[in-house]
Design a protein around this motif. Sequence first.
Motif, PDB file in Angstrom:
ATOM      1  N   LYS A 204      90.428  30.154  44.766  1.00  0.00           N
ATOM      2  CA  LYS A 204      89.865  29.391  43.649  1.00  0.00           C
ATOM      3  C   LYS A 204      90.506  28.012  43.549  1.00  0.00           C
ATOM      4  O   LYS A 204      89.833  26.997  43.310  1.00  0.00           O
ATOM      5  CB  LYS A 204      90.080  30.143  42.329  1.00  0.00           C
ATOM      6  N   ALA A 205      91.828  27.974  43.738  1.00  0.00           N
ATOM      7  CA  ALA A 205      92.560  26.711  43.584  1.00  0.00           C
ATOM      8  C   ALA A 205      92.303  25.743  44.728  1.00  0.00           C
ATOM      9  O   ALA A 205      92.345  24.517  44.539  1.00  0.00           O
ATOM     10  CB  ALA A 205      94.058  26.999  43.470  1.00  0.00           C
ATOM     11  N   THR A 206      92.048  26.259  45.925  1.00  0.00           N
ATOM     12  CA  THR A 206      91.944  25.396  47.113  1.00  0.00           C
ATOM     13  C   THR A 206      90.519  25.204  47.611  1.00  0.00           C
ATOM     14  O   THR A 206      90.281  24.318  48.444  1.00  0.00           O
ATOM     15  CB  THR A 206      92.767  25.991  48.268  1.00  0.00           C
ATOM     16  N   GLN A 207      89.587  26.047  47.122  1.00  0.00           N
ATOM     17  CA  GLN A 207      88.190  25.967  47.592  1.00  0.00           C
ATOM     18  C   GLN A 207      88.103  26.127  49.109  1.00  0.00           C
ATOM     19  O   GLN A 207      87.339  25.428  49.788  1.00  0.00           O
ATOM     20  CB  GLN A 207      87.544  24.644  47.152  1.00  0.00           C
ATOM     21  N   THR A 208      88.906  27.032  49.648  1.00  0.00           N
ATOM     22  CA  THR A 208      88.934  27.264  51.097  1.00  0.00           C
ATOM     23  C   THR A 208      88.000  28.406  51.479  1.00  0.00           C
ATOM     24  O   THR A 208      87.667  29.260  50.661  1.00  0.00           O
ATOM     25  CB  THR A 208      90.356  27.608  51.568  1.00  0.00           C
ATOM     26  N   CYS A 209      87.613  28.407  52.752  1.00  0.00           N
ATOM     27  CA  CYS A 209      86.901  29.531  53.353  1.00  0.00           C
ATOM     28  C   CYS A 209      87.945  30.425  54.014  1.00  0.00           C
ATOM     29  O   CYS A 209      88.747  29.943  54.833  1.00  0.00           O
ATOM     30  CB  CYS A 209      85.894  29.024  54.383  1.00  0.00           C
ATOM     31  N   LEU A 210      87.965  31.692  53.654  1.00  0.00           N
ATOM     32  CA  LEU A 210      88.996  32.600  54.167  1.00  0.00           C
ATOM     33  C   LEU A 210      88.462  33.388  55.357  1.00  0.00           C
ATOM     34  O   LEU A 210      87.397  34.002  55.291  1.00  0.00           O
ATOM     35  CB  LEU A 210      89.453  33.552  53.065  1.00  0.00           C
ATOM     36  N   LEU A 211      89.214  33.354  56.445  1.00  0.00           N
ATOM     37  CA  LEU A 211      88.884  34.102  57.654  1.00  0.00           C
ATOM     38  C   LEU A 211      89.835  35.291  57.739  1.00  0.00           C
ATOM     39  O   LEU A 211      91.055  35.116  57.868  1.00  0.00           O
ATOM     40  CB  LEU A 211      89.034  33.226  58.900  1.00  0.00           C
ATOM     41  N   LEU A 212      89.298  36.494  57.646  1.00  0.00           N
ATOM     42  CA  LEU A 212      90.105  37.713  57.735  1.00  0.00           C
ATOM     43  C   LEU A 212      90.066  38.179  59.183  1.00  0.00           C
ATOM     44  O   LEU A 212      88.994  38.435  59.737  1.00  0.00           O
ATOM     45  CB  LEU A 212      89.549  38.781  56.795  1.00  0.00           C
ATOM     46  N   VAL A 213      91.251  38.253  59.814  1.00  0.00           N
ATOM     47  CA  VAL A 213      91.327  38.446  61.271  1.00  0.00           C
ATOM     48  C   VAL A 213      92.064  39.748  61.585  1.00  0.00           C
ATOM     49  O   VAL A 213      93.295  39.779  61.650  1.00  0.00           O
ATOM     50  CB  VAL A 213      92.038  37.253  61.945  1.00  0.00           C
ATOM     51  N   PRO A 214      91.330  40.855  61.775  1.00  0.00           N
ATOM     52  CA  PRO A 214      91.973  42.113  62.166  1.00  0.00           C
ATOM     53  C   PRO A 214      92.320  42.093  63.659  1.00  0.00           C
ATOM     54  O   PRO A 214      91.436  42.169  64.506  1.00  0.00           O
ATOM     55  CB  PRO A 214      90.913  43.174  61.847  1.00  0.00           C
ATOM     56  N   PHE A 215      93.612  41.987  63.980  1.00  0.00           N
ATOM     57  CA  PHE A 215      94.034  41.918  65.379  1.00  0.00           C
ATOM     58  C   PHE A 215      93.846  43.251  66.091  1.00  0.00           C
ATOM     59  O   PHE A 215      93.588  43.283  67.286  1.00  0.00           O
ATOM     60  CB  PHE A 215      95.502  41.471  65.459  1.00  0.00           C
ATOM     61  N   GLN A 216      94.010  44.340  65.369  1.00  0.00           N
ATOM     62  CA  GLN A 216      93.733  45.666  65.922  1.00  0.00           C
ATOM     63  C   GLN A 216      92.736  46.326  64.974  1.00  0.00           C
ATOM     64  O   GLN A 216      93.107  47.037  64.041  1.00  0.00           O
ATOM     65  CB  GLN A 216      95.010  46.497  66.055  1.00  0.00           C
ATOM     66  N   PRO A 217      91.426  46.083  65.205  1.00  0.00           N
ATOM     67  CA  PRO A 217      90.414  46.474  64.222  1.00  0.00           C
ATOM     68  C   PRO A 217      90.484  47.925  63.767  1.00  0.00           C
ATOM     69  O   PRO A 217      90.286  48.209  62.585  1.00  0.00           O
ATOM     70  CB  PRO A 217      89.096  46.175  64.940  1.00  0.00           C
ATOM     71  N   ILE A 218      90.794  48.850  64.680  1.00  0.00           N
ATOM     72  CA  ILE A 218      90.813  50.261  64.282  1.00  0.00           C
ATOM     73  C   ILE A 218      91.839  50.512  63.168  1.00  0.00           C
ATOM     74  O   ILE A 218      91.686  51.403  62.346  1.00  0.00           O
ATOM     75  CB  ILE A 218      91.083  51.168  65.507  1.00  0.00           C
TER      76      ILE A 218
END
Length: 352
Positions: A204-218
């Motif tokens: 909310k404070a930064t108005q950023t787009c967040l990329l959630l990066v699962p390195f080991q998806p399982i």
Amino acid sequence: MRAVLCGYYGMGNGGDEALLATLLQMLPAGVTPVVLSGNPVETAQRYGVETVPRKALGPVIRALRGAEVLIWGGGSLLQDATSLQNPIYYGGLMVLAQWLGLKTIAWGQGIGPLSHPLSQGLGRYALGHCNAVSVRDNGSAAWLARWHVPGMQAPDPVWALDAAPVDGLWDLPAPRVAVALRPHPWLTESRLDQFTQALASFQKATQTCLLLVPFQPIKDLPIAEYIQPRLPGPSRIYALDNPHQLKGLFRGVEMTLGMRLHALIMAAAEGCRCFGLSYDPKVSHLMTDLDLPGFDLNPQAVSHRWPDTPEQMTQAWLEVYANGDPLSPEQISSRVDRALMHQDLLRDVLLP
């Protein structure tokens, strides 16, 4: 020359796949790799290499008998924090190769934690009989010194991995911030909820787009899927299986909140501001080496203690986002150049 490559390969872990991709990138021409993999078909298709199931004893022994070299390829293979099976499997494989008369190389290793006398003794014996040893941090070098095993220390090989572009990344709103969490007993449900609240306030404070990066998806994907619907702004989950693209992702990111070691390494190497979330000495070693801000999930931690409130957490991230500095091009170049010492070691042993 045929070289058997042994690591935590084909197990869906982006950091270990990045180590394999880097090792294949650094192997001298004329060396034919044979990769021990948890998913031989996928590994063969992705890298165009010969593969063997890592736990199939007969095929593994045949692969060793048909090779001149075993390369113990990077990562935290010699540790008993997760299981005593790790040092027994990897150490036993190294000793077996040595008994069969192969040259053996321990390459880009992160040693420890080692609390059991069996893993310490096996590690000392296996590394002490290697033709060459390279490690990636001060803690690993301290184990070598304690064991009187000669070895070379250089930054993690993944610093030198070639990055590749990610389709669609630049179409997402900017600025972008990456988040790479993994499950751990210290990342309790209440702490994850606290983290998620703090992340929502940060967005909310930064108005950023967040990329959630699962390195080991399982393992990591459920955490990303828990966080995403609770975010107020744009976000995307990136589960990439190409290590070159995984590193390239951070080229389009302003800042990374990283619990995964190789998320922090890749982000720092691509000129991204980093905030570490340490659950293991290897992450703490990197944070110290790069002078990264961060929190330590260990409840017994003396420094970098986990905050009491989401507000404190958000404030720490906002400070880094507004005033933090990425590594300079000179600092990045220096670490990439020194990471290439792992390549020089391979050439020295394989091309005498």
